[in-house]
Scaffold this active site. Structure first.
Site, mmCIF file in Angstrom:
data_model
loop_
_atom_site.group_PDB
_atom_site.id
_atom_site.type_symbol
_atom_site.label_atom_id
_atom_site.label_comp_id
_atom_site.label_asym_id
_atom_site.label_seq_id
_atom_site.Cartn_x
_atom_site.Cartn_y
_atom_site.Cartn_z
ATOM 1 N N GLU A 17 17.007 62.577 6.205
ATOM 2 C CA GLU A 17 15.880 61.913 6.878
ATOM 3 C C GLU A 17 16.219 61.773 8.354
ATOM 4 O O GLU A 17 17.342 61.411 8.706
ATOM 5 C CB GLU A 17 15.644 60.525 6.272
ATOM 6 C CG GLU A 17 14.516 59.770 6.977
ATOM 7 C CD GLU A 17 14.326 58.361 6.444
ATOM 8 O OE1 GLU A 17 13.853 58.218 5.296
ATOM 9 O OE2 GLU A 17 14.642 57.404 7.183
ATOM 10 N N GLN A 177 15.132 53.541 -1.807
ATOM 11 C CA GLN A 177 15.637 52.708 -0.708
ATOM 12 C C GLN A 177 17.160 52.785 -0.743
ATOM 13 O O GLN A 177 17.767 53.059 -1.792
ATOM 14 C CB GLN A 177 15.151 51.259 -0.946
ATOM 15 C CG GLN A 177 15.578 50.247 0.075
ATOM 16 C CD GLN A 177 15.063 50.584 1.460
ATOM 17 O OE1 GLN A 177 15.635 51.476 2.113
ATOM 18 N NE2 GLN A 177 14.023 49.913 1.918
#
Ligand code: FAD
Length: 290
Positions: A17, A177
């Site tokens: 990411e 997460q």
């Protein structure tokens, strides 16, 4: 290529990411320097975050970067898209730009509810955005999940039941997460499978390499910090190089354990730091075959 199709029995997916440069004073060239350095690591895909505030907050860079990852770097990409500050017309405009740019994957999110940003009410939850994208496009749709439960959720069971609604609405891949204790992830995956969620679940791993990052992260996502992690951070907090190396080692340990236990994928929150991504990749890439 749809991200869900990257998953299979032979090999764990390894993805990154990145985030776009900050709106004011951000240097667009810096993200391309980061991508130049990430490309040789051959990630399966790279996702690009979407800043809080929606389209009005200048999020068009997310689309531009996701398009460059796919078209210039020849790496599959996913553009994050939040809906809490967007009208349906703004979501339509974003989807149109993404499709025009050839992007095939979206990570559909509600976004955090922030008091200083105007809330729109066309989409209350990510599942509504997912259903909308599913109905109006051919995009592969990913979603977020929370090994320790989402901070607003009353219980982890309720959170998993809400996650099931999101998957049923059209999510074909989940990214978790960050967490620092793998036992939360294993328990969560078990609950998700019992609840009938059968899409691939990637483990989100964030290497903590500086003191500021720890403070920001804990206040934002509420991840539990195991004793071992806290001891390492306290011991090396005033020695930046040692803290960086310890943070990398901690993340590598987590990943080795996850891969050993058959995780379907690792999504590395790179924080736009290719040095850290490279060190981690070097340590684990031989372990990705399953
Ligand atoms: P949802 O899935 O809508 O869940 C939010 C809360 O609502 C949960 O407590 C859930 O249990 C509950 N809920 C869901 N559906 C229902 C329902 N039908 N009825 C009642 N309750 C319900 N933020 C950004 O701004 N930009 C990003 O790029 C970004 N990327 C992220 C990437 C990942 C992998 C993750 C894990 C988070 C990311 N976030 C990002 C943060 C995210 O926007 C926040 O965590 C946000 O608070 C929740 O988003 P969500 O899509 O998970 O929401």
């Amino acid at each position: 290529m749809k991200i869900a199709s990257l998953f299979g029995p032979g090999r764990a997916v390894f993805s990154f990411e990145v985030f776009p440069p900050k709106k004011n004073g951000g240097d667009i060239a810096s993200i391309y320097g980061t991508l130049d350095a990430l490309q040789p690591l051959k990630p399966d895909f790279i996702s690009v975050t979407y800043g809080a505030g929606g389209l009005e907050a200048g999020n068009s860079l997310s689309c531009e970067i996701a398009a460059a990852i796919k078209n210039r770097y020849s790496i599959e990409s996913a553009a994050h898209l939040t809906c809490v500050n967007s009208t349906r017309a703004q979501v339509d405009a974003e989807l149109h730009s993404l499709q025009e740019a050839g992007i095939e994957n979206v990570l559909a999110l509600r976004g955090d509810i922030l008091p200083d940003l105007p809330r729109r009410h066309d989409f209350a939850y990510a599942s509504e955005l997912v259903a909308y994208i599913h109905q109006h496009s051919e995009m592969g749709i990913s979603g977020a999940c929370y090994p320790e439960g989402h901070v607003e959720s009353e219980s982890s069971v309720e959170d998993v039941l809400n996650l099931k609604k999101k998957v049923d609405a059209g999510v074909s891949h989940l990214v978790s997460q960050l967490f620092f204790d793998n036992s939360f992830f294993y328990a969560f995956v078990e609950k998700a499978r019992i609840a009938g969620i059968h899409v691939p679940i990637e483990a989100g791993i964030m290497p903590v390499v500086n003191k500021k990052q720890i403070e920001r992260m804990v206040s934002m996502c509420g991840a539990s910090l195991p004793r071992k992690f806290v001891k390492i951070m306290q011991r090396y907090e005033n020695n930046p190089e040692a803290l960086r190396d310890a943070g990398i080692a901690y993340a590598v340990n987590q990943i080795v354990d996850l891969l050993t236990n058959g995780v379907e994928g690792i999504h590395l929150y790179t924080m736009n730091n290719p040095y850290v991504a490279r060190r981690i990749h070097e340590s684990v890439h031989n372990l990705l075959a399953r």
